[in-house]
Write an enzyme that holds these catalytic residues in place. Sequence first.
Site, mmCIF file in Angstrom:
data_model
loop_
_atom_site.group_PDB
_atom_site.id
_atom_site.type_symbol
_atom_site.label_atom_id
_atom_site.label_comp_id
_atom_site.label_asym_id
_atom_site.label_seq_id
_atom_site.Cartn_x
_atom_site.Cartn_y
_atom_site.Cartn_z
ATOM 1 C CB CYS A 50 -0.923 0.016 1.211
ATOM 2 S SG CYS A 50 -0.012 0.138 2.741
ATOM 3 C CB CYS A 53 4.181 -0.558 2.028
ATOM 4 S SG CYS A 53 2.842 -1.471 2.778
ATOM 5 C CG ASP A 452 7.836 -35.796 -2.597
ATOM 6 O OD1 ASP A 452 8.205 -36.936 -2.295
ATOM 7 O OD2 ASP A 452 8.363 -34.763 -2.172
ATOM 8 C CG ASP A 633 10.026 -30.931 -1.864
ATOM 9 O OD1 ASP A 633 9.822 -32.147 -1.972
ATOM 10 O OD2 ASP A 633 10.633 -30.418 -0.925
ATOM 11 C CG ASP A 637 9.736 -35.403 -5.760
ATOM 12 O OD1 ASP A 637 9.479 -36.612 -5.634
ATOM 13 O OD2 ASP A 637 9.785 -34.599 -4.829
#
Lengths: 738, 59
Positions: A50, A53, A452, A633, A637
């Site tokens: 925003c 920020c 996984d 991950d 895999d």
Amino acid sequence: MADLTASAGYQPRLGACPACDAAPLAQRLADRAEAERPASLILSLPGAHCALCITDVERALTNHPGVRGARVNLTLRRVTIDAPGLTAEDLVPVLARIGYEAHELDPQALSATTADRAGRDLLMRIGVSGFAMMNIMILSVAVWSGAEAATRDLFHWISGAIALPTVAFAGQPFFASAWASLRARRLGMDVPISLALVLASAISVFETVHSGHHAYFDAAVMLCFFLLIGRYLDHRTRAIARSAAAELTALEVPRATLLREGAEEVVAVADLRPGDLIRVRPGGRIPADGVVAEGASEIDRALLTGETMPMPAAPGLALSAGEVNLTGPLVLRVTAAGQDSSLARLTALVEAAESARGRYTSLAERAARGYSPAVHLLAFSSFLGWFWATGDLRLAVNIAAAVLIITCPCALGLAVPAVATAASGRLFRRGLLIKDGTALERLAEVDTVVFDKTGTLTMGQPRLVDAGAIPPDLRPVARALAEASSHPLSRALAEALAETPPAVLDQLTEQPGHGVSGCWQGRVVRLGRGDWLGAPDCDNAATLSSWLGIEGQPPLRLDFTDRLRPGAEDCVADLHADGRRVILLSGDRAAPVAALARQLGITEWHAGVGPTEKAEHVGRLAEAGARVLMVGDGLNDTAALARAHASISPASALDAARVASDMVLTGQDLAPVAEALVIARRATRRIRENFAISFGYNVLAVPIALAGFATPLIAALAMSTSSITVTLNALRLSGKTR
Amino acid sequence: MEILTILIPVSLGLGAAGLGAFIWALRNCQFEDPKGDSQRVLSDRWDDHPRQDPPPSRD
């Protein structure tokens, strides 16, 4: 591209258009700005959202001594800081103090400038064609409402003077891509587009010269305008995905601590050579393959094997890049780095798996494949038919041009990008980043989801099963011992006992690979492996466990389980409710896999599956006709991710896994996976609807064009209404309702 | 119909002015951070006095 525009005779006119002068000038300016750019830092600001920020971050940074300027880019959630002599390590704490998480980004890895320039270039062409379209439309409306003779000719001449340079400038992306596809002996979507642009302009010039009734200048420019919008949407979707993916890579600035003649030196991982000695601190990721030279510790191999149980490491043990050192400092002799490392070997496996997946033909490609020849055939046969029937060449060419303009894939060019932009924007807000253009369509076809276990369905972080198992008087001791170690089990124990004040212990020492010991009220207390504490039958490996021993008492066993990823239960339940087959493939031992499968209600599970077997399993499912979505991950895999029809990996995954997958989960939550399947199916349905809509318009308008009744007015109406309908239909997807 | 000799150049000139403004904005990198610009207008940091030092160049 250049020789095409030159051969079409448009080159001399380029000077008439301010944008044509501006484009190369802008590029020169950008080049110069890049060369003179001050040494700047780029930090990623995932929490900025925003106006407050922006102000906070910029004020905090500019008040820091040595900072000359800071500017937040909220769209990209980044801050660029002009601070010569300062590094990210100096400035990240400044932002952390005011409550903003910041990460250093590698400016080289981002290299967003070329993508930005392409986007700016497209915007410029949209602006020019939009200007031209509006002005020509004003003149065309006058012609359609009945301007006659000299007035009509004058209007046509002015329209032509605006339209020709515009088409030459704004149509360049289409001409270039049509030329490229012709050279590759293919008929892409851009060939009929270019043909329509050139033919419409040429026939309009001819008609204007001969005081004809109809000129299609407005149609040619409108075609450019709508199609460029589609092009730009497409470009923006890709650029956002690319920059977010680049950001993930840029986040990990890979460094290693090199030991050279006793001194420590931080170097880039790419500079490591076999034989180098590197130090790996507890909690650090191992940067390159190597053999332990000194030190003892425990190693977390979860990312490579899926095994949750840490493994003891001693001199002589070979370690692979990507594993995590847990308890003690290690010195490693590098055996392979960069191209020879196990990571690179895995990349070869991934490439092999990807070629097995084959190239997916997107819906748009399939549509274009059938569409382009049909359009050319239609236009050519209408030309032949009219020429044979009337013998009037001018009329025949006019009708052929009208057919090309009417059938031109305005809606087709807009149908897919508009839907893809809406869908990927929505998924991005939900925390799913789409890296590949066709991923959305492939995701929509998925009927089987393979998960996984470690790091995907679970967080890969252990949790104490029952804190009540520890007698209350021993809890302070257990907490004090647990806090002395960075072992994941110790950290989980300390977290579980966070409410208990820690006891005061003397002589706290950590024995890497074994556990922690200390002295409490004159008695030796220990926390660690069962065999170190002399526990009976400590070989029970069904669950993760640690032992707490007090001198003079039998050791106490503490059981841990892996923590579920948030949203995992909902995700699996949603997938089941949707009628998808859910399979769990893990490299871990059978007992924890079975327990997790039971908890989530997954009936089909396999434990102890190696990396190659995972890919083979996915391959077998594909051969049986299943469309597999792989969610994983780890390095183990990676091959399966590449082999599957579509793949997703969490942001915490290893680089290699993220590269191999089509989509990346940016948050921790797993729930967007189930939602993504729903959105993807709806997006694909929208694309098909859009094809149907534009096909419907063609079915209505083509007979009119073939019959020779297509005036420029009808062409303009058909083109704009179909484009607008298609865009509105696509935008329905980004609505709030499910 | 003589009015056309004025109206057409005027309409073209207005359009060209708009196009020129667009190209100028594009070259000044004003489309780099649309979300940030829509929020920046809400900030009251420079309300009382304008910013003295030139703002740093955009990325």
